[in-house]
Design a protein around this motif. Structure first.
Motif, PDB file in Angstrom:
ATOM      1  N   ILE A 178      33.089 -35.207 -10.425  1.00 20.27           N
ATOM      2  CA  ILE A 178      33.606 -36.551 -10.690  1.00 20.27           C
ATOM      3  C   ILE A 178      35.099 -36.457 -10.986  1.00 20.27           C
ATOM      4  N   ILE A 179      35.871 -37.286 -10.312  1.00 19.78           N
ATOM      5  CA  ILE A 179      37.331 -37.307 -10.491  1.00 19.78           C
ATOM      6  C   ILE A 179      37.721 -38.660 -11.077  1.00 19.78           C
ATOM      7  N   LYS A 180      38.543 -38.625 -12.125  1.00 18.59           N
ATOM      8  CA  LYS A 180      39.099 -39.862 -12.670  1.00 18.59           C
ATOM      9  C   LYS A 180      40.620 -39.795 -12.543  1.00 18.59           C
ATOM     10  N   LYS A 181      41.196 -40.879 -12.001  1.00 19.11           N
ATOM     11  CA  LYS A 181      42.639 -40.961 -11.821  1.00 19.11           C
ATOM     12  C   LYS A 181      43.178 -42.110 -12.658  1.00 19.11           C
TER      13      LYS A 181
ATOM     14  N   ASN B 231      58.270 -38.488 -10.093  1.00 22.05           N
ATOM     15  CA  ASN B 231      57.677 -38.515  -8.748  1.00 22.05           C
ATOM     16  C   ASN B 231      56.185 -38.831  -8.740  1.00 22.05           C
ATOM     17  N   ASP B 232      55.501 -38.477  -9.817  1.00 25.05           N
ATOM     18  CA  ASP B 232      54.039 -38.630  -9.852  1.00 25.05           C
ATOM     19  C   ASP B 232      53.621 -39.181 -11.208  1.00 25.05           C
ATOM     20  N   LYS B 233      53.139 -40.411 -11.220  1.00 24.34           N
ATOM     21  CA  LYS B 233      52.751 -41.045 -12.478  1.00 24.34           C
ATOM     22  C   LYS B 233      51.231 -41.144 -12.615  1.00 24.34           C
ATOM     23  N   GLU B 234      50.526 -40.325 -11.836  1.00 18.10           N
ATOM     24  CA  GLU B 234      49.061 -40.381 -11.862  1.00 18.10           C
ATOM     25  C   GLU B 234      48.488 -39.135 -12.535  1.00 18.10           C
ATOM     26  N   ILE B 235      47.752 -39.344 -13.611  1.00 16.45           N
ATOM     27  CA  ILE B 235      47.028 -38.269 -14.286  1.00 16.45           C
ATOM     28  C   ILE B 235      45.665 -38.123 -13.624  1.00 16.45           C
ATOM     29  N   GLN B 236      45.258 -36.879 -13.416  1.00 14.99           N
ATOM     30  CA  GLN B 236      43.959 -36.643 -12.785  1.00 14.99           C
ATOM     31  C   GLN B 236      43.141 -35.674 -13.632  1.00 14.99           C
ATOM     32  N   ILE B 237      41.944 -36.107 -14.005  1.00 16.00           N
ATOM     33  CA  ILE B 237      41.007 -35.266 -14.750  1.00 16.00           C
ATOM     34  C   ILE B 237      39.693 -35.238 -13.974  1.00 16.00           C
ATOM     35  N   SER B 238      39.256 -34.041 -13.602  1.00 10.17           N
ATOM     36  CA  SER B 238      38.004 -33.890 -12.853  1.00 10.17           C
ATOM     37  C   SER B 238      37.052 -33.012 -13.653  1.00 10.17           C
ATOM     38  N   VAL B 239      35.776 -33.339 -13.582  1.00 13.10           N
ATOM     39  CA  VAL B 239      34.751 -32.534 -14.255  1.00 13.10           C
ATOM     40  C   VAL B 239      33.619 -32.258 -13.272  1.00 13.10           C
TER      41      VAL B 239
ATOM     42  N   LYS C 189      39.068 -29.787 -14.140  1.00 15.37           N
ATOM     43  CA  LYS C 189      40.370 -29.638 -13.505  1.00 15.37           C
ATOM     44  C   LYS C 189      41.339 -30.637 -14.138  1.00 15.37           C
ATOM     45  N   LEU C 190      42.530 -30.158 -14.458  1.00 10.44           N
ATOM     46  CA  LEU C 190      43.572 -31.015 -15.031  1.00 10.44           C
ATOM     47  C   LEU C 190      44.785 -31.005 -14.115  1.00 10.44           C
ATOM     48  N   LYS C 191      45.383 -32.171 -13.948  1.00 10.84           N
ATOM     49  CA  LYS C 191      46.601 -32.258 -13.139  1.00 10.84           C
ATOM     50  C   LYS C 191      47.504 -33.349 -13.709  1.00 10.84           C
ATOM     51  N   ASN C 192      48.771 -32.997 -13.922  1.00  7.67           N
ATOM     52  CA  ASN C 192      49.793 -33.946 -14.364  1.00  7.67           C
ATOM     53  C   ASN C 192      49.483 -34.537 -15.740  1.00  7.67           C
ATOM     54  N   PHE C 193      48.760 -33.790 -16.554  1.00 13.21           N
ATOM     55  CA  PHE C 193      48.389 -34.267 -17.890  1.00 13.21           C
ATOM     56  C   PHE C 193      49.085 -33.402 -18.942  1.00 13.21           C
ATOM     57  N   ARG C 194      50.013 -34.004 -19.663  1.00 12.90           N
ATOM     58  CA  ARG C 194      50.774 -33.322 -20.707  1.00 12.90           C
ATOM     59  C   ARG C 194      51.432 -32.052 -20.153  1.00 12.90           C
ATOM     60  N   SER C 195      51.129 -30.898 -20.750  1.00  7.52           N
ATOM     61  CA  SER C 195      51.806 -29.666 -20.305  1.00  7.52           C
ATOM     62  C   SER C 195      51.189 -29.078 -19.042  1.00  7.52           C
ATOM     63  N   TYR C 196      50.114 -29.685 -18.534  1.00  2.88           N
ATOM     64  CA  TYR C 196      49.453 -29.183 -17.328  1.00  2.88           C
ATOM     65  C   TYR C 196      50.011 -29.941 -16.117  1.00  2.88           C
ATOM     66  N   GLN C 197      50.958 -29.310 -15.429  1.00  2.40           N
ATOM     67  CA  GLN C 197      51.652 -29.975 -14.334  1.00  2.40           C
ATOM     68  C   GLN C 197      50.841 -29.911 -13.042  1.00  2.40           C
ATOM     69  N   ASN C 198      50.690 -28.712 -12.494  1.00  2.00           N
ATOM     70  CA  ASN C 198      49.904 -28.548 -11.274  1.00  2.00           C
ATOM     71  C   ASN C 198      48.426 -28.384 -11.632  1.00  2.00           C
ATOM     72  N   GLU C 199      47.570 -28.685 -10.669  1.00  2.00           N
ATOM     73  CA  GLU C 199      46.128 -28.646 -10.954  1.00  2.00           C
ATOM     74  C   GLU C 199      45.688 -27.256 -11.400  1.00  2.00           C
ATOM     75  N   ILE C 200      44.915 -27.226 -12.463  1.00  2.00           N
ATOM     76  CA  ILE C 200      44.393 -25.975 -12.991  1.00  2.00           C
ATOM     77  C   ILE C 200      42.901 -26.132 -13.229  1.00  2.00           C
ATOM     78  N   GLU C 201      42.127 -25.081 -12.940  1.00  2.00           N
ATOM     79  CA  GLU C 201      40.682 -25.096 -13.133  1.00  2.00           C
ATOM     80  C   GLU C 201      40.317 -24.372 -14.423  1.00  2.00           C
ATOM     81  N   ILE C 202      39.363 -24.922 -15.143  1.00  2.00           N
ATOM     82  CA  ILE C 202      38.932 -24.352 -16.417  1.00  2.00           C
ATOM     83  C   ILE C 202      37.410 -24.225 -16.392  1.00  2.00           C
ATOM     84  N   ASP C 203      36.909 -23.022 -16.580  1.00  2.00           N
ATOM     85  CA  ASP C 203      35.465 -22.778 -16.569  1.00  2.00           C
ATOM     86  C   ASP C 203      34.880 -22.946 -17.969  1.00  2.00           C
TER      87      ASP C 203
END
Length: 512
Positions: free
Chosen positions: A107-110, A66-74, A7-21
């Motif tokens: 696992i989520i990393k912020k 408004n949001d300076k936190e990048i979130q990457i979940s695996v 899952k990617l959120k607020n990372f580069r061109s990925y604004q809202n959370e998106i799931e990738i299989d």
């Protein structure tokens, strides 16, 4: 452990959370600058591959005020059956309620303000009953006090895992809920330290191969190999021992030489001192600088074509990852390769994707790649492909190619969706399906685009008829020898394909 989702959120061109299989092999396809490489680089950051460095410019530009936190979940499956969370007491993630609702490890990393130092969380389906929550944060004496105060039966009060289990078993209702459990604080740090032992080894091979190695090393990959081999701790110790022995012998020789010189000319002897470099100052890579890979007639690799150099470097990259894997047997390997087709002939591309597919079938190995190549795409099954694109509302979309999207599963369809690749083969497939379903007359009624088509009849006379642009293209594909008509354009081919796709999808909707 095997990655099944990110899952990617607020990372580069990925604004809202998106799931990738993810599958054993997963290929991301799409147009340039749509966000394919971002996925591979996010994994590198998450798994600490070391190629990509995070900074504040990685925060999504639309969100950064408004949001300076990048979130990457695996999310992982094939998790370890047993894990040591406290001292030497084995337990498992399921019994400790450290898995998500689906029984997977998430696992989520912020990353705040784009800084590399992350906060780590687990998304868990976890007890929230006040009588049995937050047990993983408690020390052994705190757990013992709960057991004693509530008169809970516990067989071994010296082991935290046993104490936690006894307390949970004593609760009538665990009140399980989805929560994020922080692993950066107190005793929960042990959980993260143990999980890191099982994280996959991630190796990213970028399309421009900017992996910290200079141009000369790209020209001849064996130089990079030498550098990597010399980093080996065991080899470093051995070389240091050799250097110290040589230094000691040289010291003896120089001291003896100066002693003898003193006997003949003390003034000169006193002005001289031995200058022997320390073991750390020795440049061992220079000793092996003449080693290289050569081909027929002793032609060095750096004199070969760019495609050959990249192919060799790509396979050196694979070999180097395997070498590292031998030292960390618990870890799986993820090969992440950007545009493997770069500088490769079409036949090489075909062989390369066959090789990567076979590699992905090995136990403990996953392959992730990006590509612009129809040849690479056609070498993969539908379920291994992900089309990355921007939706009409600007939202990022990662589409899993579904064989049922049209009733005629075709990799030509994937090329059309991913690259806008309008080819004659796909046009034939769509037209053939409409004909087979006996819908061709209904299709003709839906289109107003007509064109005159001429051909020579049996009487050798020129016959002309008005037909749809789709039929016109179909005739030209099947009868290239007929030069009486103007050749259809790429745009016309693309538009005809779109019209047939829309017609088929609308018919399916009406029938369902």
């Amino acid at each position: 452990m095997k990655i099944i989702k990110m899952k990617l959120k607020n990372f580069r061109s990925y604004q809202n959370e998106i799931e990738i299989d993810f599958e054993n092999i997963t290929a991301f396809v799409g147009k340039n600058d749509v966000g394919k490489s971002t996925i591979l680089e996010a994994l590198d950051i998450f798994l600490n591959g070391g190629v990509i460095k995070l900074d504040k410019n990685d925060i999504n530009k639309q969100n950064e005020e408004n949001d300076k936190e990048i979130q990457i979940s695996v999310i992982f499956e094939n998790i370890p059956d047993s894990i040591i969370l406290d001292e030497t007491n084995p337990t498992n993630l399921k019994d400790e309620y450290l898995l998500n609702k689906d029984g997977k490890l998430e696992i989520i990393k912020k990353y705040q303000n784009g800084k590399e130092k992350e906060k780590v969380f687990l998304k868990v389906y976890h007890p929230t009953n006040p009588n049995c929550r937050d047990l993983l944060y408690k020390k052994v004496n705190e757990l013992q006090k709960i057991v004693t105060d509530r008169n809970i039966n516990c067989q071994d009060k010296t082991k935290k895992a046993e104490l936690r289990k006894a307390i949970r078993d004593d609760c009538d209702d665990l009140a399980l809920k989805d929560i994020e459990l922080e692993l950066n604080k107190e005793d929960a740090k042990n959980i993260w330290e143990q999980l890191q032992e099982y994280m996959p080894l991630y190796a990213l091979f970028q399309s421009d191969r900017s992996n910290d190695d200079g141009d000369n090393e790209i020209q001849d990959p064996i130089k990079f190999a030498i550098k990597e081999v010399l980093k080996d701790n065991e080899i470093s110790i051995t070389l240091k021992t050799i250097a110290e022995k040589i230094t000691n012998e040289l010291q003896k020789v120089t001291n003896t030489t100066l002693e003898k010189l003193k006997e003949m000319n003390p003034a000169i002897a006193q002005s001289l001192n031995p200058n022997i470099p320390s073991a750390e100052q020795l440049k061992w890579a220079d000793v092996f600088k003449n080693i290289s890979i050569v081909g027929d007639k002793d032609i060095p690799i750096n004199k070969r074509g760019s495609g050959v150099k990249r192919l060799i470097l790509l396979n050196f990259f694979r070999a180097e990852v395997e070498r590292k894997k031998d030292r960390v047997s618990k870890q799986n390997i993820i090969y992440a390769i950007e545009e493997p087709e770069t500088s490769q002939h079409q036949e090489h591309q075909r062989l390369l994707i066959e090789s990567l597919v076979q590699l992905s079938k090995q136990n403990g190995i996953q392959v992730v790649l990006t590509t612009h190549s129809p040849t690479i795409v056609k070498g993969l099954d539908f379920d291994k492909l992900r089309v990355v694109k921007n939706g009409n509302d600007g939202e990022k979309q990662i589409v899993k190619i579904d064989k049922a999207s049209l009733p005629i599963p075709s990799l030509n369809e994937v090329n059309f969706l991913a690259f806008g690749e309008a080819d004659e083969e796909y046009h034939n497939e769509l037209y053939g399906y409409i004909e087979k379903e006996e819908m061709i007359e209904k299709y003709k009624d839906t289109t107003t685009d007509k064109r005159e088509y001429s051909k020579i009849g049996k009487n050798k006379c020129k016959n002309t008829q008005t037909i749809t642009i789709t039929e016109y293209i179909r005739h030209q594909i099947h009868h290239p020898e007929n030069e009486l008509n103007i050749r259809f354009t790429k745009d016309e081919l693309h538009q005809s394909i779109e019209k047939m796709r829309d017609f088929i999808k609308n018919r399916i909707k009406q029938e369902s």
